[in-house]
Design a protein around this motif. Structure first.
Motif, PDB file in Angstrom:
ATOM      1  N   VAL B 896       0.861  -1.177   0.000  1.00  8.81           N
ATOM      2  CA  VAL B 896       0.000   0.000   0.000  1.00  8.81           C
ATOM      3  C   VAL B 896       0.901   1.231   0.000  1.00  8.81           C
ATOM      4  CG1 VAL B 896      -1.702   1.331   1.297  1.00  8.81           C
ATOM      5  CG2 VAL B 896      -1.864  -1.162   1.212  1.00  8.81           C
ATOM      6  N   ILE B 897       0.713   2.083  -0.981  1.00  9.60           N
ATOM      7  CA  ILE B 897       1.515   3.306  -1.062  1.00  9.60           C
ATOM      8  C   ILE B 897       0.616   4.497  -0.767  1.00  9.60           C
ATOM      9  CG2 ILE B 897       3.139   2.282  -2.680  1.00  9.60           C
ATOM     10  CD1 ILE B 897       1.840   3.970  -4.897  1.00  9.60           C
ATOM     11  N   SER B 898       1.148   5.434  -0.001  1.00 10.31           N
ATOM     12  CA  SER B 898       0.363   6.605   0.390  1.00 10.31           C
ATOM     13  C   SER B 898       0.534   7.710  -0.629  1.00 10.31           C
ATOM     14  CB  SER B 898       0.771   7.079   1.784  1.00 10.31           C
ATOM     15  OG  SER B 898       2.168   7.353   1.810  1.00 10.31           O
ATOM     16  N   GLU B 899       0.175   7.378  -1.862  1.00  3.92           N
ATOM     17  CA  GLU B 899       0.137   8.369  -2.935  1.00  3.92           C
ATOM     18  C   GLU B 899      -1.317   8.469  -3.375  1.00  3.92           C
ATOM     19  OE1 GLU B 899       2.812   9.979  -3.983  1.00  3.92           O
ATOM     20  OE2 GLU B 899       4.390   8.783  -3.053  1.00  3.92           O
ATOM     21  N   LEU B 900      -1.657   9.636  -3.906  1.00  5.58           N
ATOM     22  CA  LEU B 900      -3.019   9.841  -4.366  1.00  5.58           C
ATOM     23  C   LEU B 900      -3.417   8.743  -5.341  1.00  5.58           C
ATOM     24  CD1 LEU B 900      -5.487  11.734  -4.489  1.00  5.58           C
ATOM     25  CD2 LEU B 900      -4.380  12.874  -6.420  1.00  5.58           C
ATOM     26  N   ALA B 901      -4.618   8.226  -5.159  1.00  7.98           N
ATOM     27  CA  ALA B 901      -5.071   7.115  -5.988  1.00  7.98           C
ATOM     28  C   ALA B 901      -5.022   7.485  -7.460  1.00  7.98           C
ATOM     29  CB  ALA B 901      -6.498   6.741  -5.597  1.00  7.98           C
ATOM     30  N   ASN B 902      -4.443   6.582  -8.227  1.00  9.34           N
ATOM     31  CA  ASN B 902      -4.392   6.785  -9.676  1.00  9.34           C
ATOM     32  C   ASN B 902      -4.211   5.431 -10.336  1.00  9.34           C
ATOM     33  OD1 ASN B 902      -3.088   7.439 -12.408  1.00  9.34           O
ATOM     34  ND2 ASN B 902      -3.694   9.453 -11.656  1.00  9.34           N
ATOM     35  N   THR B 903      -4.985   5.174 -11.381  1.00  9.16           N
ATOM     36  CA  THR B 903      -4.958   3.856 -12.021  1.00  9.16           C
ATOM     37  C   THR B 903      -3.652   3.587 -12.750  1.00  9.16           C
ATOM     38  OG1 THR B 903      -6.050   4.815 -13.943  1.00  9.16           O
ATOM     39  CG2 THR B 903      -7.454   3.794 -12.272  1.00  9.16           C
ATOM     40  N   ARG B 904      -2.840   4.590 -12.920  1.00  8.45           N
ATOM     41  CA  ARG B 904      -1.573   4.373 -13.644  1.00  8.45           C
ATOM     42  C   ARG B 904      -0.471   3.782 -12.779  1.00  8.45           C
ATOM     43  NH1 ARG B 904      -0.661   6.596 -18.522  1.00  8.45           N
ATOM     44  NH2 ARG B 904      -2.511   7.472 -19.519  1.00  8.45           N
ATOM     45  N   TRP B 905      -0.735   3.699 -11.493  1.00  6.47           N
ATOM     46  CA  TRP B 905       0.242   3.014 -10.640  1.00  6.47           C
ATOM     47  C   TRP B 905       0.129   1.518 -10.892  1.00  6.47           C
ATOM     48  CZ3 TRP B 905       4.199   5.075  -8.219  1.00  6.47           C
ATOM     49  CH2 TRP B 905       4.160   6.424  -7.847  1.00  6.47           C
ATOM     50  N   GLY B 906       1.217   0.841 -10.863  1.00  3.74           N
ATOM     51  CA  GLY B 906       1.189  -0.590 -11.101  1.00  3.74           C
ATOM     52  C   GLY B 906       2.415  -1.248 -10.504  1.00  3.74           C
ATOM     53  N   PRO B 907       2.436  -2.571 -10.432  1.00  2.00           N
ATOM     54  CA  PRO B 907       1.514  -3.468 -11.136  1.00  2.00           C
ATOM     55  C   PRO B 907       0.317  -3.893 -10.298  1.00  2.00           C
ATOM     56  CG  PRO B 907       3.357  -4.700 -10.247  1.00  2.00           C
ATOM     57  CD  PRO B 907       3.593  -3.263  -9.865  1.00  2.00           C
ATOM     58  N   ALA B 908      -0.683  -4.342 -10.994  1.00  2.00           N
ATOM     59  CA  ALA B 908      -1.845  -4.996 -10.378  1.00  2.00           C
ATOM     60  C   ALA B 908      -2.453  -4.125  -9.302  1.00  2.00           C
ATOM     61  CB  ALA B 908      -1.453  -6.368  -9.815  1.00  2.00           C
ATOM     62  N   ARG B 909      -2.794  -2.908  -9.677  1.00  2.00           N
ATOM     63  CA  ARG B 909      -3.344  -1.973  -8.716  1.00  2.00           C
ATOM     64  C   ARG B 909      -4.786  -2.338  -8.357  1.00  2.00           C
ATOM     65  NH1 ARG B 909      -6.753   2.163  -8.725  1.00  2.00           N
ATOM     66  NH2 ARG B 909      -6.508   3.718  -7.075  1.00  2.00           N
ATOM     67  N   VAL B 910      -5.086  -2.125  -7.063  1.00  2.00           N
ATOM     68  CA  VAL B 910      -6.443  -2.327  -6.551  1.00  2.00           C
ATOM     69  C   VAL B 910      -6.819  -1.069  -5.788  1.00  2.00           C
ATOM     70  CG1 VAL B 910      -7.786  -3.662  -4.869  1.00  2.00           C
ATOM     71  CG2 VAL B 910      -6.228  -4.840  -6.412  1.00  2.00           C
ATOM     72  N   GLU B 911      -8.080  -0.709  -5.841  1.00  2.00           N
ATOM     73  CA  GLU B 911      -8.557   0.463  -5.099  1.00  2.00           C
ATOM     74  C   GLU B 911      -8.242   0.305  -3.620  1.00  2.00           C
ATOM     75  OE1 GLU B 911     -10.171   3.146  -7.838  1.00  2.00           O
ATOM     76  OE2 GLU B 911     -10.162   3.331  -5.662  1.00  2.00           O
ATOM     77  N   ALA B 912      -7.783   1.388  -3.029  1.00  2.00           N
ATOM     78  CA  ALA B 912      -7.503   1.371  -1.582  1.00  2.00           C
ATOM     79  C   ALA B 912      -7.820   2.737  -1.010  1.00  2.00           C
ATOM     80  CB  ALA B 912      -6.045   0.983  -1.347  1.00  2.00           C
ATOM     81  N   GLY B 913      -9.066   3.121  -1.119  1.00  2.00           N
ATOM     82  CA  GLY B 913      -9.461   4.426  -0.605  1.00  2.00           C
ATOM     83  C   GLY B 913      -8.776   5.535  -1.384  1.00  2.00           C
ATOM     84  N   TRP B 914      -8.136   6.427  -0.692  1.00  2.00           N
ATOM     85  CA  TRP B 914      -7.451   7.526  -1.354  1.00  2.00           C
ATOM     86  C   TRP B 914      -6.072   7.114  -1.828  1.00  2.00           C
ATOM     87  CZ3 TRP B 914      -2.811   8.516   0.771  1.00  2.00           C
ATOM     88  CH2 TRP B 914      -2.628   8.191   2.123  1.00  2.00           C
ATOM     89  N   GLY B 915      -5.591   5.919  -1.448  1.00  2.00           N
ATOM     90  CA  GLY B 915      -4.251   5.466  -1.801  1.00  2.00           C
ATOM     91  C   GLY B 915      -4.271   4.395  -2.883  1.00  2.00           C
ATOM     92  N   ASN B 916      -3.226   3.591  -2.894  1.00  2.00           N
ATOM     93  CA  ASN B 916      -3.090   2.567  -3.928  1.00  2.00           C
ATOM     94  C   ASN B 916      -2.588   1.279  -3.286  1.00  2.00           C
ATOM     95  OD1 ASN B 916      -3.246   4.403  -6.572  1.00  2.00           O
ATOM     96  ND2 ASN B 916      -1.921   5.425  -5.083  1.00  2.00           N
ATOM     97  N   ASP B 917      -3.202   0.187  -3.668  1.00  2.00           N
ATOM     98  CA  ASP B 917      -2.802  -1.143  -3.207  1.00  2.00           C
ATOM     99  C   ASP B 917      -2.268  -1.881  -4.432  1.00  2.00           C
ATOM    100  OD1 ASP B 917      -2.976  -3.977  -2.731  1.00  2.00           O
ATOM    101  OD2 ASP B 917      -4.178  -3.520  -0.967  1.00  2.00           O
ATOM    102  N   LEU B 918      -1.015  -2.319  -4.339  1.00  2.00           N
ATOM    103  CA  LEU B 918      -0.380  -2.887  -5.527  1.00  2.00           C
ATOM    104  C   LEU B 918       0.313  -4.201  -5.184  1.00  2.00           C
ATOM    105  CD1 LEU B 918       0.797   0.555  -5.632  1.00  2.00           C
ATOM    106  CD2 LEU B 918       0.077  -0.234  -7.854  1.00  2.00           C
ATOM    107  N   SER B 919       0.661  -4.924  -6.222  1.00  2.00           N
ATOM    108  CA  SER B 919       1.339  -6.197  -6.032  1.00  2.00           C
ATOM    109  C   SER B 919       2.823  -5.974  -5.795  1.00  2.00           C
ATOM    110  CB  SER B 919       1.150  -7.071  -7.280  1.00  2.00           C
ATOM    111  OG  SER B 919       2.017  -8.171  -7.227  1.00  2.00           O
ATOM    112  N   ALA B 920       3.386  -6.773  -4.912  1.00  2.00           N
ATOM    113  CA  ALA B 920       4.819  -6.694  -4.615  1.00  2.00           C
ATOM    114  C   ALA B 920       5.622  -7.703  -5.428  1.00  2.00           C
ATOM    115  CB  ALA B 920       5.048  -6.923  -3.126  1.00  2.00           C
ATOM    116  N   ALA B 921       4.983  -8.317  -6.407  1.00  2.00           N
ATOM    117  CA  ALA B 921       5.633  -9.418  -7.123  1.00  2.00           C
ATOM    118  C   ALA B 921       6.922  -8.994  -7.824  1.00  2.00           C
ATOM    119  CB  ALA B 921       4.656 -10.019  -8.128  1.00  2.00           C
ATOM    120  N   ASP B 922       6.914  -7.791  -8.405  1.00  2.00           N
ATOM    121  CA  ASP B 922       8.072  -7.388  -9.210  1.00  2.00           C
ATOM    122  C   ASP B 922       9.168  -6.725  -8.384  1.00  2.00           C
ATOM    123  OD1 ASP B 922       5.914  -6.276 -11.936  1.00  2.00           O
ATOM    124  OD2 ASP B 922       6.603  -8.265 -11.311  1.00  2.00           O
ATOM    125  N   GLY B 923       8.864  -6.436  -7.146  1.00  2.00           N
ATOM    126  CA  GLY B 923       9.848  -5.702  -6.355  1.00  2.00           C
ATOM    127  C   GLY B 923       9.954  -4.243  -6.750  1.00  2.00           C
TER     128      GLY B 923
END
Lengths: 459, 957
Positions: B896-923
């Motif tokens: 979970v990154i505390s950056e303003l939600a934006n669909t361009r964050w990746g990989p595998a972004r999921v909605e997380a309120g005002w932030g972004n929830d992403l996959s840690a697979a790629d490091g």
């Protein structure tokens, strides 16, 4: 000509620039004023600080937790050893739950002030200290202002007054303690600047500093950081404790007298003007408005005996022309007969003592954390209806398991006393009514007695 | 060979005098003609020498002329051969009945044994009829092994091209002649030289055979020098015989092949000891020239690379040739050094060219020669220029360590490329981030930093010092348009870059505006310059206007209108003059061309917000404002008409700029204030420059006008003297670093401080960049340990800001007692109070904010578990890289990154309120740049490059 025109244009532009007004200053920040100490249980998470707790070889404490909604509670007891981790416990309260948490189950080291954090609300806490000859306690404190008032102290023989300064925060606090007595302001040597380290506490024995005072009212102000003070008045056996309060022109005390205890109202007037007070009495049968009046000089405490105001049980409402702080103190009074039968001097010695703070205004909902929670003592609920209309109050027991609510009618201008049955599964009550009222509770055992203020619930 | 028409043996024409030399009588001819051809003054006796001519066929166009000149020779060669060239050369040889051979060496080898000399001529060379005879006669007389002719320009025969050649140690030729020097017989003496020109070279055949002929690998010029050096190593004399005159076509400057030939020649002839220092020196010299030459409009880097590369390839043959030469040498390197120039001929040429160009841009004599250099250096223009340069460098000396952290001045991020990427459609990291584009100045600064290999401090110093220098220089050039001389111009330049208005810009930390201010005078000067005649030059002028205006616009977009508007005002002042009108039109067109350079910012930014954010209200010091006013009034009154108008124009600009800078009440914001200050600075500079110039005009400003002018000068001097306030601190007018003082401790914190943020609370003027407010109290969230320049401007409020303010509200209202935990979800690890603020008390009573002692500002550290910007669901923090996050790869974990939600964050972004929830697979977590903005930014850069190239090309035309 052209050059002159250029100069004129430049001059006109400069004049225009000079005439343009400066932007208005931004409005000052809109921040809440310091809250009057009226600890309120709201619907959001809260923390309640309980300075006077102890669990050791001779005494134990019970942290009475009550909540109107299901929530998690985390109890933290800071360690007296610097930089050592605090002792903690977590528990869950179900909907309309309450629990009497024995402090000794967490830690057993003597003094153990602490605090309870609720992740939801309304919730409240009170603390009781129990020993062979001690039953003391009062509600815990939710709001933490910079300035506290603690009336009701005395440094006469047979009474010991202790001020505890509890700092549960990481930031060290720098505190000054002021006092005034029946003689006026007293100099409290060494108390003008006290450092209270973060996550620690200090106990100040006032008898050692200012002995032989009938009445001692204290003010505690924080220059840096915050503390939660608690005043403890110890008699020969029992002791009473109550938290700091703010100032108000109205105070209601649903409980003033327990069996055999002689009540007094102790009022402090830290202001600059004399306060004229009127005491309204509310009995089981009705009210007597302005049953007593008095003047409280500026900068002095006054102790008003109210035992003669009514018969058995009553509550009082204090109305003042100036903001004052007030507590009710009720003590056993046993005349000590001297060798000389003609000696009219009666040395007072009491064994039981109870005291509590009042509420500044009646509300429609109250949370009582603790009544019925101590199986070895008898709890009594006190309901004061200072309104002109009767009120029907719903009494919802709080505890483990489901408990049906009860209803009780309190006539206008009366006080109702409800002795609670001892149910091990009940440790608190949620009181609700359509019109405002005041509530408190008391507890009594062979060891002593204690008065505990109720906690109003935010509408 | 047979006779050719018009050719006779012996000499023709009357003799002027006779002389005896030895036992021979010689007729000496001062000037004589044969067959309508001018002849040199040569002795009459025909020596018994047989010569074969080898014409090097590198320029076939000139071959017929050379052949015709040969037919007119009074001393007839026994054979003429055309050497080299292609089929066309062979055809020409057949047509004229001349022999064709593959190389000069073949001529040497196959010549009849009776041939004693070989005369090597370049195609296109036209020897005078007695040139060969003079060569042969004098060479024989002085027993020269190699003899060369005096070369004259074919199209202007009175101009000298070469009378023998000296070289430097690197083999570069040096003629010692002035450009266009006339032949007045001043070099007419036979003398030993280092080498002779390859256009006419007579060599003894036996010597030539021993040397193996010219090195066929070398270009003609280098080959001539090479064979002369080899001849000297064999003990042969190399002489120039001025009585032998040869007309040659205009010689083009040597290309890479000449340079390559010089290097090869060095490698062959010098001893190893000489080579040990000469070769590295030559390498470095060429590199230095490659760096400096572009400023002279030449590009020598490829030539340098090609020359050395060729030599590497040819090294085996070079070594073989060297061995042969060294085996048969008769003398040492000392003989080669005898006729060598001290130092480097190329450097001399470069220095001369540089001096000439500098001098062109300063008023005074048009030509700068080395002889006059000393006198020039003592001229006030040079002295003041040097002082100005020194002042600029001293004024900006601390900026070479990076921008101070204060206000809108923050250090550049560690990666210039990242900054450019953020500008070109990447993530805006200010506050809690967003997609609002960074300001153009940031893209420009990032580009500069990237070019400088990510050296942020160097880029910072270069931007500020460069802008200041450009501003001084530009102002000097601008006011020279109206005849303001160097010293007043330079003083005006100082006022532009360090005067009261510019100091105010510095106090406001307007970095972009300071850079734009450096280019602003150029944006006026370029359109005002004399209009060129050719279309290409005119197009180049338009391009130059555009890219200079582009730099202004990139630094401060609002300033793009200043140049056109100012020139329109100027045109209105002088309505009958076409120049200002043309300049105004050119500036308008140029500014219009500038607009694409502001992409993608211009296409996406909220321009209304840009203009109105903050409050425009500059309060200039009354004393200095009054000084400018007095200088203006006095100058307008006392100055001659034209200068008075210019001063008035400057005054209008200064006053207008002051007005614009105070338009808060009309909606003007900070950028408007900065723009107004910049215009005021420009106007003040013009007024000051004219004021100083007026007092110099002794003939035109007399009587009471002189007194008034003196008052103006005093006022202008006061304004100029105030520039010392910028010089002393050395920060280019910027305030001292204060943010680092309160935040610096975070760099030493445990863990990775760069993965956390800091909440700064305090007065607006003690917070970096833009700030937000909560209940009217200003605050700012920045990156630890120190925010970079790309965080100065906040994007529009988003969901993250609203969530954060709700959290602050709860803390303020006493609803929160674990502010550390509450702030940790926003990545905030520290709370610092930068000044007096009523919010100080609201953080009392927090159970998990520990105060830190011993710091200059009240500071709290969060005791929450993970007060970081990015954390996995397992509690592991991830590191912020400036453009994304990196951490331990884990296919099953989420971050979970505390950056303003934006669909361009990746990989595998999921909605997380005002932030972004992403996959840690790629490091690694990255933001996918907005392609259209990247394209626009690239196009803008491409357009800028095209405009620059076009303007350069136009100048050459």
């Amino acid at each position: 000509m052209r050059r002159l025109l250029l100069v004129v244009v430049a001059g006109a532009l400069s004049a225009g620039a000079a005439l343009l007004p400066a932007p208005p200053a931004p409005p000052p920040p809109d921040l809440p004023v310091a809250a009057v100490i009226g600890d309120i249980a709201g619907a959001q998470r809260s923390v309640w600080y309980c300075p006077w707790m102890s669990a050791g070889a001779e005494r134990d404490s019970y942290l009475m937790l009550a909540a109107a909604r299901s929530l998690e509670v985390e109890v933290t007891l800071p360690s007296p050893i610097p930089n050592e981790e605090a002792d903690q416990a977590r528990l869950t309260l179900a909907d309309e739950g309450a629990e009497a948490l024995e402090v000794a189950s967490i830690v057993r080291r003597g003094d153990a002030p602490g605090f309870a954090e609720f992740d939801n609300g309304p919730a409240a806490a009170s603390a009781l200290v129990v020993a062979d000859t001690v039953l003391a306690g009062d509600r815990c404190t939710g709001a933490v202002p910079k300035l506290w008032h603690l009336p009701g102290g005395t440094t006469q023989p047979e009474r010991t007054t202790t001020l505890r300064l509890f700092n549960p925060f990481p930031e060290p606090a720098k505190v000054s303690v002021g006092g005034f007595s029946e003689f006026g302001e007293v100099g409290l040597v060494g108390l003008t600047s006290i450092d209270v380290a973060g996550r620690s506490w200090q106990d100040i024995n006032l008898n050692e500093i200012v002995p032989l005072l009938d009445d001692l009212a204290l003010t505690v102000s924080s220059q840096e950081g915050l503390v939660i003070p608690s005043l403890v008045v110890a008699a020969a056996g029992d002791e009473a404790t109550w938290p700091g309060v703010g100032l108000s022109t109205t105070w209601e005390f649903p409980v003033v007298r327990q069996t055999g205890l002689v009540p007094s109202l102790v009022i402090s007037n830290p202001g600059d003007v004399e306060a004229g007070i009127e005491i309204d009495v509310f009995t089981e049968d009705g009210a007597v408005t302005a049953a007593r009046t008095a003047k409280v000089p500026a900068g002095r405490p006054v102790r008003i005996a109210i035992d003669d105001l009514a018969g058995r049980f009553f509550g009082v409402r204090l109305r003042s022309t100036a903001p004052i702080a007030a507590v009710v103190v009720a003590e056993d009074v046993v005349p000590d007969v001297g060798e000389d039968e003609g000696d009219e001097t009666a040395a007072l010695a009491s064994t039981r003592i109870a005291g509590t703070v009042g509420s500044t205004e009646p509300v429609r909902r109250w949370l009582l954390a603790g009544p019925g929670g101590l199986s070895t003592a008898t709890s009594t609920m006190w309901l004061l209806n200072s309104h002109i209309e009767p009120v029907t109050i719903s009494l919802q027991p709080l505890g483990s398991g489901a408990h049906p609510a009860d209803k009780i009618r309190v006539e206008a201008g009366t006080v109702r006393r409800i002795v609670l049955s001892q149910q091990t599964s009940v440790a608190g009550y949620l009181l609700e009514a359509a019109t405002p009222f005041s509530a408190a509770w008391s507890i009594e055992s062979g060891a002593g007695a204690a008065f505990v203020a109720g906690v109003s619930v935010d509408e | 060979m047979g006779e050719h028409a018009g050719q006779t043996h012996g000499h023709a024409g009357p003799a002027n005098t006779a002389t005896e030399q030895g036992n021979r009588n010689f007729a000496v001819f001062a000037t004589c003609f044969q067959n309508d051809a001018s002849m040199s003054a040569a002795s009459a006796e025909a020596p018994p020498i047989s010569v074969v001519v080898a014409i090097v066929a590198d320029h076939l166009d000139g071959l017929p002329a050379t052949l015709a000149a040969l037919r007119r020779q009074v001393y007839e060669p026994v054979r003429i051969a055309i050497a080299g060239g292609d089929a066309a050369a062979r055809r020409i040889a057949g047509e004229v009945g001349a022999e064709w051979v593959s190389s000069v060496a073949t001529v040497i080898d196959k010549a009849d044994p009776s041939v004693s000399h070989v005369w090597v001529l370049g195609a296109g060379a036209e020897p005078r009829p007695d040139a060969l005879r003079a060569l042969v006669t004098e060479a024989e007389r002085v027993e020269a092994g190699v003899a060369g002719s005096k070369l004259l320009r074919r199209d202007q025969p009175e101009q000298l091209v070469s009378v023998g050649v000296a070289t430097d140690v690197f083999g570069s030729p040096y003629t010692g002649l002035e450009d266009g020097e006339i032949d007045a017989g001043q070099y007419d003496v036979v003398r030993d030289v280092a080498a002779v020109g390859g256009a006419s070279l007579l060599i003894r055949r036996d010597l030539a055979r021993g040397l193996g002929g010219p090195d066929t690998h070398l270009a003609p010029g280098a080959a001539a020098i090479d064979i002369c050096q080899r001849a000297r190593l064999r003990g042969g004399r190399v002489v120039v015989i001025p009585s032998s005159e040869v007309l040659v076509p205009e010689m083009l400057s040597g290309g890479w092949r000449e340079e390559a030939g010089q290097i090869r020649s060095m490698l062959k002839v010098y001893s190893l000891i000489t080579l040990l220092w000469a070769i590295p020196a030559r390498l470095l010299l060429g590199l230095f020239e490659a760096i400096v030459a572009p400023f002279m409009g030449r590009w020598t880097l490829f030539r340098w690379l090609a020359a050395w590369g060729w030599n590497l390839v040819q090294l085996p043959s070079t070594i073989r040739a060297r061995l042969t030469i060294r085996r048969h040498r008769a003398v040492g390197d000392t003989e080669l050094f005898r006729f060598q120039l001290r130092g480097s001929a190329e450097l001399r040429r470069l220095a001369g060219e540089t001096g000439a160009r500098l001098r062109e841009r300063l008023p005074g004599d048009d030509r700068l020669s080395l002889i006059e250099l000393g006198r020039e250096l003592r001229q006030p223009a040079i002295v003041v220029g040097a002082v100005a340069l020194g002042l600029v460098l001293v004024s900006t000396r601390t900026l070479w360590g990076g921008f101070p952290s204060t206000g809108f001045s923050l250090p550049l991020p560690t990666s210039g490329r990242a900054l450019v990427g953020a500008y070109a459609g990447g993530w805006n990291p200010a506050g809690f981030g967003g997609v609002e584009p960074l300001q153009p100045f940031l893209g420009f600064a990032g580009l500069v930093q990237a070019i400088l290999f990510d050296r942020g401090p160097l880029a910072s110093g270069l931007l500020m010092a460069g802008a200041a220098l450009a501003g001084v220089w530009g102002t000097t050039r601008l006011v020279r348009t109206w005849g303001v001389e160097a010293v007043p111009g330079l003083l005006a330049g100082l006022v532009l870059v360090a005067g009261p208005a510019t100091r105010a810009i510095g106090a406001e930390t307007g970095l972009g505006t300071l850079v734009a201010l450096g280019a602003l005078p150029w944006a006026l000067r370029v359109p005002l310059a004399r209009w060129p005649h050719t279309r290409w030059a005119q197009l180049g002028r338009l391009a130059a206007t555009a890219w200079v205006s582009g730099i202004v616009a990139v630094g401060a977009p609002l300033l793009v209108v200043v140049a056109p508007a100012s020139l329109i005002i100027l045109a209105l002042i002088t309505p009958r003059e076409p120049g200002p009108w043309r300049a105004a039109l050119l500036s308008v067109l140029g500014s219009a061309l500038t607009l694409p350079l502001l992409l993608p910012w211009a296409a996406v930014a909220d321009l209304n917000r840009y203009v109105s954010a903050g409050d425009a209200y500059w309060e200039p010091g009354l004393a200095l404002a009054a000084a400018v006013g007095v200088a203006l009034l006095a100058t307008v009154i006392a100055a001659p008409r034209r200068l008075g108008q210019v001063a008035g124009w400057g005054g209008v600009l200064a006053a207008g700029g002051g007005l614009v800078s105070r338009t808060s009440d009309l909606g003007g914001g900070r950028e408007m204030q900065l723009a107004g200050m910049a215009v005021a600075a420009l106007g003040s500079a013009i007024v000051v420059g004219v004021a100083f110039e007026v007092i110099r005009q002794l003939r035109l400003v007399t009587g009471w006008r002189r007194l008034v002018a003196g008052v103006g000068v005093v006022a202008a001097a006061a304004v100029t003297a105030s520039t010392v306030l910028v010089v002393l601190p050395g920060r280019g007018g910027l305030p001292a670093d204060d943010l680092n003082r309160v935040m610096g401790f975070t760099a030493a914190a445990t863990g990775d401080p760069g993965s956390s943020r800091v909440l700064l609370i305090g007065p607006v003027d003690e917070l970096p960049g833009q700030s937000r407010t909560v209940r009217g109290a200003p605050y700012r969230v920045v990156s630890a340990p120190q925010p970079a320049l790309w965080e100065a401007w906040l994007p529009e409020r988003g969901a993250a800001d609203e969530a954060f303010e709700a959290t602050l509200d709860a803390i303020i209202d006493g609803e929160s007692f674990r502010a550390g935990d509450d702030l940790a979800q926003f990545g905030i690890r520290w709370v610092i109070f930068t000044g007096d603020t009523p919010l100080t008390t609201v953080f009392d009573g927090q159970l998990d904010l520990a105060p830190l002692d011993g710091l200059p500002a009240p500071t709290y550290a969060s005791e929450a578990a993970n007060p970081v910007r990015a954390v996995t669901d397992g509690g592991a923090p991830w590191r912020w890289t400036g453009t994304g996050y990196v951490g331990e790869p884990d296919a099953t974990a989420r971050v979970v990154i505390s950056e303003l939600a934006n669909t361009r964050w990746g990989p595998a972004r999921v909605e997380a309120g005002w932030g972004n929830d992403l996959s840690a697979a790629d490091g690694e977590i990255t933001f996918r740049a907005i392609a259209s903005r990247t394209t626009q930014a690239a196009s803008a850069l491409g357009l800028f490059v095209v405009l620059v190239l076009l303007s350069w090309w136009g100048r050459r035309r």
